[in-house]
Write an enzyme that holds these catalytic residues in place. Structure first.
Site, PDB file in Angstrom:
ATOM      1  N   ARG A  53      -3.344   6.933   0.044  1.00 57.61           N
ATOM      2  CA  ARG A  53      -3.715   8.135   0.801  1.00 57.61           C
ATOM      3  C   ARG A  53      -2.628   8.725   1.681  1.00 57.61           C
ATOM      4  O   ARG A  53      -2.744   9.866   2.125  1.00 57.61           O
ATOM      5  CB  ARG A  53      -4.966   7.845   1.635  1.00 57.61           C
ATOM      6  CG  ARG A  53      -6.222   7.891   0.793  1.00 57.61           C
ATOM      7  CD  ARG A  53      -7.418   7.421   1.564  1.00 57.61           C
ATOM      8  NE  ARG A  53      -7.238   6.012   1.940  1.00 57.61           N
ATOM      9  CZ  ARG A  53      -8.179   5.276   2.515  1.00 57.61           C
ATOM     10  NH1 ARG A  53      -9.338   5.796   2.813  1.00 57.61           N
ATOM     11  NH2 ARG A  53      -7.942   4.022   2.806  1.00 57.61           N
TER      12      ARG A  53
ATOM     13  N   TYR B  96     -14.282 -12.045   0.280  1.00 58.69           N
ATOM     14  CA  TYR B  96     -14.851 -10.711   0.009  1.00 58.69           C
ATOM     15  C   TYR B  96     -16.137 -10.802  -0.800  1.00 58.69           C
ATOM     16  O   TYR B  96     -17.102 -10.085  -0.557  1.00 58.69           O
ATOM     17  CB  TYR B  96     -13.846  -9.814  -0.724  1.00 58.69           C
ATOM     18  CG  TYR B  96     -13.089  -8.930   0.231  1.00 58.69           C
ATOM     19  CD1 TYR B  96     -13.684  -7.790   0.776  1.00 58.69           C
ATOM     20  CD2 TYR B  96     -11.802  -9.241   0.621  1.00 58.69           C
ATOM     21  CE1 TYR B  96     -13.014  -6.995   1.680  1.00 58.69           C
ATOM     22  CE2 TYR B  96     -11.114  -8.455   1.529  1.00 58.69           C
ATOM     23  CZ  TYR B  96     -11.732  -7.329   2.056  1.00 58.69           C
ATOM     24  OH  TYR B  96     -11.073  -6.544   2.958  1.00 58.69           O
TER      25      TYR B  96
ATOM     26  N   ARG C 246      -6.923  12.246  -6.027  1.00 59.07           N
ATOM     27  CA  ARG C 246      -8.154  11.608  -5.557  1.00 59.07           C
ATOM     28  C   ARG C 246      -9.269  12.636  -5.424  1.00 59.07           C
ATOM     29  O   ARG C 246     -10.414  12.368  -5.773  1.00 59.07           O
ATOM     30  CB  ARG C 246      -7.861  10.928  -4.226  1.00 59.07           C
ATOM     31  CG  ARG C 246      -9.027  10.280  -3.560  1.00 59.07           C
ATOM     32  CD  ARG C 246      -9.366   8.959  -4.224  1.00 59.07           C
ATOM     33  NE  ARG C 246      -9.942   8.042  -3.269  1.00 59.07           N
ATOM     34  CZ  ARG C 246     -11.205   8.083  -2.848  1.00 59.07           C
ATOM     35  NH1 ARG C 246     -12.003   8.992  -3.327  1.00 59.07           N
ATOM     36  NH2 ARG C 246     -11.627   7.202  -1.975  1.00 59.07           N
TER      37      ARG C 246
ATOM     38  N   ARG D 295       0.816  -1.226   0.000  1.00 55.41           N
ATOM     39  CA  ARG D 295       0.000   0.000   0.000  1.00 55.41           C
ATOM     40  C   ARG D 295       0.846   1.271   0.000  1.00 55.41           C
ATOM     41  O   ARG D 295       0.459   2.282   0.581  1.00 55.41           O
ATOM     42  CB  ARG D 295      -0.939   0.048   1.199  1.00 55.41           C
ATOM     43  CG  ARG D 295      -2.052  -0.949   1.168  1.00 55.41           C
ATOM     44  CD  ARG D 295      -3.247  -0.383   0.399  1.00 55.41           C
ATOM     45  NE  ARG D 295      -4.291  -1.390   0.302  1.00 55.41           N
ATOM     46  CZ  ARG D 295      -5.340  -1.422   1.130  1.00 55.41           C
ATOM     47  NH1 ARG D 295      -5.500  -0.525   2.053  1.00 55.41           N
ATOM     48  NH2 ARG D 295      -6.233  -2.358   0.980  1.00 55.41           N
TER      49      ARG D 295
ATOM     50  N   ASP E 175      -6.493  -2.710  -7.412  1.00 59.26           N
ATOM     51  CA  ASP E 175      -7.079  -3.315  -6.217  1.00 59.26           C
ATOM     52  C   ASP E 175      -7.339  -4.786  -6.498  1.00 59.26           C
ATOM     53  O   ASP E 175      -7.543  -5.175  -7.653  1.00 59.26           O
ATOM     54  CB  ASP E 175      -8.383  -2.606  -5.840  1.00 59.26           C
ATOM     55  CG  ASP E 175      -8.742  -2.944  -4.406  1.00 59.26           C
ATOM     56  OD1 ASP E 175      -8.184  -2.312  -3.497  1.00 59.26           O
ATOM     57  OD2 ASP E 175      -9.528  -3.887  -4.188  1.00 59.26           O
TER      58      ASP E 175
HETATM   59  O1  CP3 Z   1       0.145  -1.756  -2.444  1.00 59.41           O
HETATM   60  C1  CP3 Z   1      -0.099  -0.812  -3.235  1.00 59.41           C
HETATM   61  O2  CP3 Z   1       0.302   0.349  -3.067  1.00 59.41           O
HETATM   62  C2  CP3 Z   1      -0.867  -1.127  -4.504  1.00 59.41           C
HETATM   63  C3  CP3 Z   1      -2.249  -0.925  -4.486  1.00 59.41           C
HETATM   64  C4  CP3 Z   1      -3.191  -1.800  -3.672  1.00 59.41           C
HETATM   65  C5  CP3 Z   1      -4.420  -1.283  -3.185  1.00 59.41           C
HETATM   66  N1  CP3 Z   1      -5.131  -2.300  -2.649  1.00 59.41           N
HETATM   67  C6  CP3 Z   1      -4.805   0.121  -3.280  1.00 59.41           C
HETATM   68  C7  CP3 Z   1      -5.955   0.618  -2.516  1.00 59.41           C
HETATM   69  C8  CP3 Z   1      -3.162  -3.158  -3.359  1.00 59.41           C
HETATM   70  C9  CP3 Z   1      -2.051  -4.156  -3.598  1.00 59.41           C
HETATM   71  C10 CP3 Z   1      -4.398  -3.464  -2.729  1.00 59.41           C
HETATM   72  C11 CP3 Z   1      -4.752  -4.825  -2.294  1.00 59.41           C
HETATM   73  C12 CP3 Z   1      -5.964  -5.033  -1.508  1.00 59.41           C
HETATM   74  N2  CP3 Z   1      -7.172  -4.409  -1.623  1.00 59.41           N
HETATM   75  C13 CP3 Z   1      -6.083  -6.043  -0.524  1.00 59.41           C
HETATM   76  C14 CP3 Z   1      -5.038  -7.038  -0.172  1.00 59.41           C
HETATM   77  C15 CP3 Z   1      -3.984  -6.466   0.682  1.00 59.41           C
HETATM   78  C16 CP3 Z   1      -4.413  -6.168   2.058  1.00 59.41           C
HETATM   79  O3  CP3 Z   1      -4.361  -4.983   2.425  1.00 59.41           O
HETATM   80  O4  CP3 Z   1      -4.727  -7.097   2.782  1.00 59.41           O
HETATM   81  C17 CP3 Z   1      -7.389  -5.965  -0.010  1.00 59.41           C
HETATM   82  C18 CP3 Z   1      -7.969  -6.839   1.082  1.00 59.41           C
HETATM   83  C19 CP3 Z   1      -8.067  -4.944  -0.733  1.00 59.41           C
HETATM   84  C20 CP3 Z   1      -9.485  -4.540  -0.617  1.00 59.41           C
HETATM   85  C21 CP3 Z   1      -9.585  -3.106  -0.290  1.00 59.41           C
HETATM   86  N3  CP3 Z   1      -9.349  -2.055  -1.171  1.00 59.41           N
HETATM   87  C22 CP3 Z   1      -9.924  -2.532   0.948  1.00 59.41           C
HETATM   88  C23 CP3 Z   1     -10.234  -3.327   2.200  1.00 59.41           C
HETATM   89  C24 CP3 Z   1      -9.925  -1.126   0.779  1.00 59.41           C
HETATM   90  C25 CP3 Z   1     -10.362  -0.072   1.751  1.00 59.41           C
HETATM   91  C26 CP3 Z   1      -9.277   0.170   2.711  1.00 59.41           C
HETATM   92  C27 CP3 Z   1      -9.252   1.613   3.141  1.00 59.41           C
HETATM   93  O5  CP3 Z   1      -8.145   1.986   3.501  1.00 59.41           O
HETATM   94  O6  CP3 Z   1     -10.266   2.318   3.111  1.00 59.41           O
HETATM   95  C28 CP3 Z   1      -9.503  -0.861  -0.530  1.00 59.41           C
HETATM   96  C29 CP3 Z   1      -9.319   0.476  -1.089  1.00 59.41           C
HETATM   97  C30 CP3 Z   1      -7.959   0.811  -1.546  1.00 59.41           C
HETATM   98  N4  CP3 Z   1      -7.112  -0.041  -2.192  1.00 59.41           N
HETATM   99  C31 CP3 Z   1      -7.336   2.092  -1.435  1.00 59.41           C
HETATM  100  C32 CP3 Z   1      -6.092   1.977  -2.059  1.00 59.41           C
HETATM  101  C33 CP3 Z   1      -5.076   3.052  -2.263  1.00 59.41           C
HETATM  102  C34 CP3 Z   1      -7.961   3.330  -0.811  1.00 59.41           C
HETATM  103  C35 CP3 Z   1      -8.605   4.092  -1.902  1.00 59.41           C
HETATM  104  C36 CP3 Z   1      -8.968   5.499  -1.524  1.00 59.41           C
HETATM  105  O7  CP3 Z   1      -9.860   5.681  -0.668  1.00 59.41           O
HETATM  106  O8  CP3 Z   1      -8.408   6.439  -2.117  1.00 59.41           O
END
Ligand code: CP3
Length: 338
Positions: free
Chosen positions: A27, A148, A36, A23, A73
């Site tokens: 943000r 999910y 964003r 990640r 994602d």
């Molecule tokens: O690692 C990186 O920088 C690459 C991008 C990446 C994102 N999500 C960006 C993201 C990767 C590799 C993921 C994987 C992901 N997404 C997982 C597996 C890894 C983990 O964390 O366990 C999971 C379970 C998800 C599902 C997901 N996507 C969730 C639970 C959320 C919300 C989390 C939150 O912080 O609100 C997301 C959204 C998400 N994925 C964001 C980003 C940058 C936030 C988007 C935003 O609000 O701008």
């Protein structure tokens, strides 16, 4: 050119330990938050290859990390299979119609990655041209996507997903099989589009008992890994929360295993010989003082001494982390000499 993140998989001693952060794009960075708020929607960002590539590269400019992870994602694959989701500002991902029974499942399909996920492939092609460091592609593992897509959103227990898994075994098996097929196509296409390292996120692995995981989930992981091994692209498997199947992890044909922050490196190093180990700083450490970050980072680096190691957190960066503390983390890695 030699790159620490690729060399570590070849058994070459690298002058620095490679470091990247799960990640890292998102943000935490003011430049991400600006984009964003301009484009409003997270999905617009990841579906627009020029924007997704720009965001993927932001952590490289900011921190000089050793790998560029694709900005995307794990749930885009669910959407491509026919199960759309939304991002709710206060709740995260949300599926209006979770896959809870065979009737809804029958609407899902095998993906055609070139058309259904063309934006991901295009982002990877752009990154391959513009990234100064190796490009990391990724997918979720079958169980994490199953959880999910059946649960419909992130929850504390994933009890709906688990109950469906136990109470509808035939449907669950078919669903996991379809996910496995799609994940293999998706990761193959990512390699062809330019991904140089792949990470498979089994972020919800720890929600199943190890014996169940071993019997019903691990065969799918083996199939995915065996289908990709001939490409020669290093694979990292990240089974978050799975704390007792280390011999099984050692037998997977992957180059690397990701460790979360609750794993003690000393305990698993002997069981994973030959693997590159990735991890495993507690992401919450980055709320600590810069001195504390330096000290704990050096302790963590000490604990991986003598094994091929990719420095990372034990899970994704928390969105409200101060980005200057990430700089301290990376700097602490750079100044360490082993
Ligand atoms: O690692 C990186 O920088 C690459 C991008 C990446 C994102 N999500 C960006 C993201 C990767 C590799 C993921 C994987 C992901 N997404 C997982 C597996 C890894 C983990 O964390 O366990 C999971 C379970 C998800 C599902 C997901 N996507 C969730 C639970 C959320 C919300 C989390 C939150 O912080 O609100 C997301 C959204 C998400 N994925 C964001 C980003 C940058 C936030 C988007 C935003 O609000 O701008």
């Amino acid at each position: 050119m030699s790159y620490p993140l690729l060399d570590v998989f070849k058994g070459v001693k690298t002058p620095v330990r490679p470091v990247w952060l799960m990640r890292q794009a998102g943000r935490v960075l003011p430049e991400y938050r600006r984009l964003r708020s301009k484009y409003k929607d997270f999905k617009t960002l990841l579906k627009t290859p020029e924007l997704a590539a720009e965001i993927s590269l932001q952590p490289i400019s900011r921190w000089g990390v050793d790998g560029t992870i694709l900005f995307s994602d794990i749930l885009v694959l669910a959407e491509a299979m026919g199960s759309p989701y939304e991002f709710l500002e206060d709740r995260g991902p949300y599926f209006p119609e979770p896959i809870t029974n065979p009737q809804v499942f029958s609407k899902l399909r095998e993906v055609d990655v070139e058309t259904d996920l063309s934006y991901v492939l295009e982002t990877l092609r752009l990154l391959r041209i513009s990234s100064p460091v190796p490009v990391i592609g990724f997918s979720a593992a079958p169980w994490t996507l199953f959880a999910y897509m059946t649960e419909g959103m992130g929850t504390k227990t994933f009890s709906r997903a688990r109950s469906i898994f136990y109470s509808q075994p035939d449907f669950s098996k078919k669903f996991l099989d379809l996910l496995t097929t799609n994940i293999i196509s998706y990761l193959r296409a990512q390699i062809e589009a330019g991904a140089q390292v792949l990470q498979i996120f089994d972020s919800l692995a720890g929600f199943l008992p190890p014996s169940i995981y071993k019997m019903y989930i691990l065969p799918h992981i083996h199939l995915i890994v065996e289908s990709l091994v001939s490409f020669g692209v290093p694979l990292i498997f990240f089974p978050k929360g799975l704390y007792s199947l280390w011999d099984e992890m050692g037998s997977l044909s992957v180059g690397g295993v990701g460790l979360d922050w609750q794993v003690s490196p000393q305990e698993v190093i002997p069981k994973l010989s030959g693997k590159v180990l990735q991890g495993n700083m507690d992401p919450a450490l980055l709320y600590g003082s810069q001195d504390r970050i330096r000290k704990e980072t050096h302790n963590m680096l000490d604990s991986f001494c003598g094994v091929p190691h990719i420095v990372n957190l034990g899970h994704g960066l928390y969105p409200d982390t101060d980005w200057t503390h990430v700089s301290s983390f990376v700097k602490s890695v750079r100044e360490y000499s082993s």
